[in-house]
Design an enzyme around this catalytic site. Structure first.
Site, short mmCIF file in Angstrom:
data_model
loop_
_atom_site.label_atom_id
_atom_site.label_comp_id
_atom_site.label_asym_id
_atom_site.label_seq_id
_atom_site.Cartn_x
_atom_site.Cartn_y
_atom_site.Cartn_z
CG LEU A 106 7.93 -8.54 47.06
CD1 LEU A 106 7.57 -9.74 46.18
CD2 LEU A 106 9.32 -8.04 46.72
CG ASP A 107 7.27 -1.61 45.39
OD1 ASP A 107 7.13 -1.28 46.58
OD2 ASP A 107 8.24 -1.29 44.70
CE LYS A 108 -2.06 -2.51 41.75
NZ LYS A 108 -2.82 -1.33 41.27
#
Length: 289
Positions: free
Chosen positions: A111-113
């Site tokens: 997942l993105d940050k």
């Protein structure tokens, strides 16, 4: 993985008839002798860190973690510490799959940050291989909640648009005819005056897929600093600051995972509610009606 094999080819560790392979796409004649030398694993220099984890399921083969916004999944350029991987190394005492490499032990998908939500982590190599196969075969189902700019005209829809690296901005993705197939389904859960809460499911898993596809249909994720800015990007600076105060990151949360257990074959569904910042944004939007 395919990336690992490509790296071996580039490193000269794959030979065809006694000569280094020219490239990954080299055509092979019938009966060609191919030799692959796999070097021993590089030692990991990652240190375990005692970072709290919201574990939603754990057994001898895998765990499912609810990642908070702001936590980077694995080390990368400019970030070597304070990652989910460091937290997993501490929590699992090093008992993580090595299939993904020393920098990404146990990581099945990412997942993105600034995207919160559920992540599937493999503890053993057989579990990782099984889960990776299921992911590629589209047998792992992921569902997201997204607050988007504007209200779609329809109650639900499907986006079928290929995604590739942006030709100019190399850290971004874009809808391009030359891209890889990507399909996203969405439906409106709740509509507000100038925004909507969508439930989004994926058929494919391209980088930034949800964010790119929702922007493509004119409803970017609220707070997305790359693919969309606020509820009214053409409004005044003061208005944009007000919108940014609604949620300080992209309003995207992976709330449900459905998969088959790699060891038992049991069908598993795990859910996690959105974090506080997401909930506050929804309450603010409801209150502005």
């Amino acid at each position: 993985s395919r990336a690992r094999l490509q790296a071996l080819i580039k490193g000269g560790q794959v030979q065809v008839e006694g000569r280094p392979a020219a490239k990954a796409g080299q055509a092979l004649p019938a009966g060609a002798r191919v030799e692959v030398v796999v070097p021993p694993p590089a030692p990991s220099h990652l240190a375990p860190e005692e970072i709290p984890l919201d574990v939603r399921h754990e057994d001898a083969h895998l765990l499912v973690v609810n990642k908070p916004p702001g936590l980077v999944v694995h080390p990368g350029a400019g970030r070597r510490t304070g990652t989910l991987v460091a937290a997993l190394l501490h929590h699992c005492r090093g008992q993580l799959s090595g299939v993904g490499g020393v920098e990404r032990p146990g990581i099945v998908h990412r997942l993105d940050k600034d995207t919160s939500g559920l992540l599937l982590i493999a503890k053993t190599d057989p579990a990782h291989r099984r889960l990776s196969f299921d992911l590629k075969a589209r047998r792992i189902h992921r569902a997201y909640l997204a607050i988007v700019r504007g209200v779609p005209e329809r109650a639900q829809g499907r986006v079928d648009a290929p995604i590739a690296r942006h030709p100019q901005r190399r850290t971004e993705m874009a809808v391009l005819e030359s891209g890889r197939p990507a399909v996203t389904h969405w439906r409106v859960r709740e509509a507000f005056a100038r925004a909507a809460l969508l439930e989004v499911t994926l058929e494919t898993g391209r980088t930034h897929q949800v964010r790119v596809h929702l922007t493509h249909i004119g409803h970017p994720v609220l707070g997305d600093p790359v693919y969309g800015r606020g509820l009214n990007p053409k409004g005044s600076l003061e208005a944009r600051r007000t919108e940014a105060a609604l949620i300080p990151r992209q309003a995207l949360h992976a709330f449900r995972l459905r998969f088959r257990h790699p060891a038992t074959g049991e069908e598993m569904t795990i859910e996690a509610p959105p974090p506080e910042d997401f909930q506050r944004a929804l309450e603010a939007l409801r209150g502005s009606e």
